[in-house]
Design an enzyme around this catalytic site. Structure first.
Site, mmCIF file in Angstrom:
data_model
loop_
_atom_site.group_PDB
_atom_site.id
_atom_site.type_symbol
_atom_site.label_atom_id
_atom_site.label_comp_id
_atom_site.label_asym_id
_atom_site.label_seq_id
_atom_site.Cartn_x
_atom_site.Cartn_y
_atom_site.Cartn_z
ATOM 1 N N CYS A 1 0.846 -1.204 0.000
ATOM 2 C CA CYS A 1 0.000 0.000 0.000
ATOM 3 C C CYS A 1 0.877 1.248 0.000
ATOM 4 O O CYS A 1 1.541 1.540 -0.979
ATOM 5 C CB CYS A 1 -0.974 -0.047 1.171
ATOM 6 S SG CYS A 1 -2.317 1.136 1.000
ATOM 7 N N HIS B 1 -3.650 -5.437 1.017
ATOM 8 C CA HIS B 1 -3.030 -5.684 2.321
ATOM 9 C C HIS B 1 -3.115 -7.146 2.711
ATOM 10 O O HIS B 1 -4.038 -7.538 3.432
ATOM 11 C CB HIS B 1 -3.777 -4.891 3.402
ATOM 12 C CG HIS B 1 -3.535 -3.428 3.382
ATOM 13 N ND1 HIS B 1 -2.482 -2.838 4.034
ATOM 14 C CD2 HIS B 1 -4.224 -2.416 2.809
ATOM 15 C CE1 HIS B 1 -2.516 -1.526 3.872
ATOM 16 N NE2 HIS B 1 -3.563 -1.237 3.124
ATOM 17 N N GLU C 1 -1.588 -8.582 4.985
ATOM 18 C CA GLU C 1 -1.513 -8.718 6.448
ATOM 19 C C GLU C 1 -2.871 -8.536 7.119
ATOM 20 O O GLU C 1 -3.047 -8.882 8.276
ATOM 21 C CB GLU C 1 -0.490 -7.727 7.014
ATOM 22 C CG GLU C 1 -0.947 -6.284 7.182
ATOM 23 C CD GLU C 1 -0.947 -5.446 5.900
ATOM 24 O OE1 GLU C 1 -0.895 -6.039 4.795
ATOM 25 O OE2 GLU C 1 -1.034 -4.208 5.998
#
Ligand SMILES: Nc1ncnc2c1ncn2[C@@H]1O[C@H](COP(=O)(O)OP(=O)(O)O)[C@@H](O)[C@H]1O
Lengths: 229, 80, 577, 80
Positions: free
Chosen positions: A86, A203, A205
């Site tokens: 990002c 993302h 994560e």
């Protein structure tokens, strides 16, 4: 795997990615402040998401000039690995680690939702936890994720297998409606020439924990660990 | 000395903001708008008093930070 | 110098003080105030800061429970979550500024409520927003919705606090007065809550954050004055938010809070340096001396009046332990924020302001803060409307079509367009995303989670304020329990019209009574809140809107449930009457 | 006809962007930068050929959409 996460003023996904890395490696990654000028001995440097320096001039522009970035560029030039997620992707681009630019989303709104990604190149240390053509679900959350590059660059990225992920529909099909930001060629993530730098807008994560509703992001971190075992 | 840096998107680079403005103007009933592009202006208040020195300094600033030359052009204007 | 300007009745009126209030000023001061002092009285006694119309009624709300650590009166409410953890939360309005400049008004609303929460030692973990707009057909609505949503997102996304839910209604009564209510929930160590009472004669008073500019001077008085058609032309200075600086301020303050340097801390909200310094002094029953020459300023030539009344954002005031300045300075320098020692705590009980070597203001703290006007405004409820007779409303002959129509109404339609502009996942602990009954946010590193919701149905309140107030509280309770969490406490944001009109005051009084009843019945106390009055344009008031923000706790987030039917073939039960 | 609209923040309005740019320039070792303000330029390509008409139209556009007159000033420049 020895991993480190760079913390810029305004980073706000640094903790999230540290959690995902710790889950995969069993130990906390190093947190490295942007004012540092040397990196510890690391296999992987992560440029995390957020709004470094408020993203006020161009997303990632000021962070790309911060003191630690010279060391990050040198780390990449030495063939070691860098993952930009990002805002980290924006920073990697502004620092010249990856080609192109990230413009304001075509819809002009910030967009936060799950998207589907097709894994286009599963032969990298970042992506070998997936199979080529896999369709995975990962969230995006950005205002400036509209990937732009001139036609020659786009052709090279395609020809050299450097498009790592493309936005797609749940069934894997391309289609304008599946592309959340207007990115050229539905590009969600790209690799550098050597394949040791990956930048992506989504993302992984954020979907690496079943409690959050999915784990499609987790293989990226486990694959990295295996690559450096 | 003051300097004004004009930053515009290069031709061929998509300008989503300009496009959206054009669209919005159309919706508001303004017609005859054939194209809209949006750029930035950065005004710098400099301690430098020498034109040449100031120009060189601002040129450096543009290259290193203010403009992204992959997508943007810049033009420097010095004011007195 | 401000001291030279004569205080005429016109100047007094421009400062929003009534004649009787000004008489009180003269009595307290024992002399005529100068302009700076008058400005200070004006903001301190504005509706916004003094709660002069509402205080009497707010006192009737239940605020205690064994799990309440701190109820109303501080920057935010604090409840115990067990295991040494506490939730700190509050909701606040930013209605008038958002109508004038929707993006910045809404953005600075988020910034303000975040500061209220991290001031007390919490890391903000979730934001919510309760919005009311005019009719979708009104020419301004589209622009206002777009601007407000972008502003809330622009601020919250950048600071990295997930905006996990909210509500959004449309009604013509809000055409000229939209409501933008923002709520923040933070997580703190329950043994390390920070309060605002200044203490320790001689201790340094510290200013940190952004520089002071000429923004929003008189914003606090504006928030308490009714709109008229001119107000758009007057173009009051609106504040611009800087979420990046706020993010740095959060990190810097939390870092300093981990040391033992701070005696007291208060954010500079509406009425900036004035209300923060007076509140700290009055709570601590001490005096404060400020040296205004040391206030970091953004522009040249700022007067003491401007410095004391500025509403520049992203600033905090602190009292430190003696000798802690260097520790604090190092932290704020690391985060590249302004830091200045601007004064000290005294035992005089007075606020003494120095500038350019002279005393430019000298006011007694206690009378000004505690003896603020308090009104028991007349209230006269409109007659309770007759019950609707269900038989008088014909049923639709096409239920399918009726359902489609209902789903298509702006109030019931999906609010995805809104929440997708908010980063509702940053922090990677949002286990219940927007779209459900209450949002669920895990307490980082634990199995526990907070359920968070905001609710109010203004048309119920319009029909009967008491029932509507009770209903709003009950709805938050139901939304929280529907996720599997145990409701703990609420915050509120009381949005009403002009309280000087008895029928409006009656709405307020009725809503409070209903809320109180529901809270008592549910053992669900009010721990913080905010009042926004004068929400009317040309004598047309908004619907009474007591927005309620509730939180609840679930011990094991794996036990949480969502609104989605998880599988085919399951039984569907209907509970209740 | 082309029109260029210059949009700047009113005096006294905080400019977080300008502030951050100034800060970043300082960190990069550029000194003597006393202040930075950032503005926008919107370039419009108009079908109108009459100066007066174009000017009136752009003025309307500024008021209704392009500038946020609560915090911004605008200036219109017509080109050929
Ligand atoms: N302004 C908003 N911001 C974020 N989420 C919103 C907003 N408005 C509505 N939502 C979300 O949409 C869902 C439905 O909202 P609402 O109709 O108020 O629910 P209910 O009436 O069931 O409490 C909720 O999950 C809520 O959080």
């Amino acid at each position: 795997m020895k991993a480190g996460v760079i913390v810029f003023p305004g980073s706000n996904c640094d903790r999230d990615v540290m959690v995902a890395l710790e889950q995969a490696t069993g130990r906390p990654p190093a947190a490295i402040w942007h004012r540092e000028t040397v990196l510890p001995d690391l296999d992987l440097v992560v440029l995390p998401g957020g709004f470094s320096y408020g993203d006020y001039l161009r997303a990632g522009a000021m962070a790309a000039q911060s003191p630690i970035m010279r060391a990050v560029v040198a780390h990449a030039e030495a063939g070691r690995h860098v993952l930009g997620i990002c805002n980290g992707f924006q920073i990697a681009i502004e620092a010249g680690l990856l080609p192109g630019a990230l413009l304001r989303n075509a819809g002009l709104h910030f967009v936060c939702r799950d998207v589907w990604l097709r894994v286009e190149n599963a032969a990298t240390p970042f992506t070998r936890g997936y199979r080529g053509g896999d369709v995975i679900r990962v969230p995006v959350a950005h205002h400036d994720g509209n990937y732009f590059a001139d036609p020659e660059t786009l052709a090279r990225l395609r020809g050299e297998g450097r498009v790592a992920f493309r936005y797609c529909a749940a069934d894997g099909d391309a289609g304008e409606r599946a592309n959340p930001n207007g990115s050229a060629d539905d590009i969600a993530g790209i690799l550098n020439e050597r394949g040791n730098v990956l930048g992506l807008m989504p993302h992984p994560e954020r979907l690496a924990d079943p409690a959050l509703g999915g784990t499609d992001g987790r293989p990226m971190f486990t694959a990295l660990v295996e690559s450096f075992a | 000395m003051k300097a004004r840096v004009h930053i515009t998107l290069k031709d061929g680079v998509l300008d989503p903001q300009g496009k959206a403005i054009g669209h919005a103007l159309g919706n508001l009933g303004f017609d005859g708008v054939n194209g809209v592009r949006q750029g930035k202006v950065i005004e710098l208040d400099l301690a430098a008093t020498d034109r040449g020195a100031a120009e060189g300094q601002v040129e450096q600033m543009c290259r290193r930070l203010l403009a992204n030359t992959v997508i943007e052009n810049y033009k420097i204007e010095l004011i007195d | 110098m401000t001291a030279d300007i004569a205080i005429t009745p016109q100047i007094v009126a421009e400062h929003g003080l009534s004649e009787s209030e000004y008489d009180r000023v003269l009595e307290i001061m024992g002399r005529e105030p100068n302009l700076l002092e008058l400005g200070i009285f004006s903001v301190m006694w504005s509706e916004h800061c003094s709660y002069k119309s509402s205080k009497k009624w707010l006192k009737t709300l239940p605020t205690e429970a064994p799990w309440v650590i701190c109820g109303p009166g501080e920057n935010a409410g604090v409840v115990d979550l067990g295991d040494g953890q506490a939730a700190i939360f509050k909701m606040e309005s930013h209605n008038h500024p958002s109508f004038i400049e929707p993006y910045q008004g809404a953005a600075t609303g988020v910034g303000g409520i975040l500061r209220d929460v991290f001031t007390m030692g919490a890391r903000p973990i979730a934001n919510m927003n309760a919005l009311r707009f005019g009719s979708p057909a009104h020419p301004k609505t589209r622009h206002l919705v777009a601007g407000v949503v972008a502003g809330i997102g622009g601020y919250g996304n950048c600071v990295g606090v997930p905006t996990v839910g909210g509500e959004c209604n449309f009604h013509p009564a809000y055409d000229g007065n939209i409501l933008v209510n923002a709520m923040t929930v933070g997580l703190a160590d329950s043994s390390r809550i920070f309060y605002s009472a200044a203490a320790g004669v001689g201790n340094p008073v510290i200013y940190v954050g952004s520089k002071t500019g000429r923004d929003g001077i008189h914003g606090a008085t504006m928030a308490s004055a009714e709109f008229d058609d001119d107000s758009e032309e007057k173009r009051p200075t609106v504040q611009v938010g800087d979420p990046f600086t706020e993010k740095l301020l959060i990190e810097a303050c939390l870092e300093l809070m981990a040391t033992d340097a701070i005696v007291a801390i208060q954010d500079m909200g509406a009425a900036g340096l004035t209300s923060s310094s007076f509140e700290m002094a009055s709570k601590g029953e001490v005096g404060i001396e400020l040296d205004l020459d040391r206030v970091p300023v953004r522009e040249d030539g700022m007067t003491p009046y401007e410095m004391m009344l500025s509403e520049s954002q992203e600033r905090m005031l602190m009292v430190l332990r003696p000798g802690a300045e260097d520790t604090a300075r190092a932290i704020f320098e690391k985060w590249e924020l302004d830091f200045a020692v601007i004064g000290r705590v005294t035992d005089s009980g007075r606020m003494v302001l120095r500038f350019g070597g002279a005393v430019v203001g000298d006011l007694p703290v206690a009378p000004l803060a505690d003896a603020a006007p308090e009104y028991d405004r007349p209230h006269e409820a409109a007659p309770v409307p007759a019950r609707l007779d269900p038989a008088a409303t014909p049923a639709s002959d096409d239920l399918g079509e009726a359902l489609v129509r209902l789903l298509g109404t702006p109030d019931l339609a999906s609010k995805r367009w809104i929440w997708e502009q908010y980063d509702h996942m940053v922090g990677a602990d949002t286990i219940g995303r927007p779209g459900g009954d209450a949002a669920l946010v895990r307490l980082h590193g634990t199995r526990k989670a907070l359920a968070i919701t905001t609710d109010c149905t203004p048309r119920y309140c319009q029909a009967d304020a008491r029932t509507g107030g009770a209903q709003a509280v009950a709805e938050t309770w139901r939304n929280i329990t529907a996720t599997g969490a145990r409701p703990l406490a609420i915050t509120d944001c009381m949005n009403f019209g002009n309280p000087e009109r008895p029928e409006i005051m009656a709405q307020f009084v009725g809503a409070i009574a209903g809320m109180g009843e529901a809270c008592r019945a549910l053992d669900y106390p009010v721990v913080s809140g905010n009042v926004s009055l004068y929400n009317e344009t040309n004598g047309k008031a908004i619907l009474p809107t007591p927005a309620i923000g509730g939180i609840g706790l679930i011990a094991d987030c794996d036990k949480a449930v969502s609104i989605a039917f998880p599988a085919e073939g399951l039984d569907v039960l209907l509970i209740g009457d």
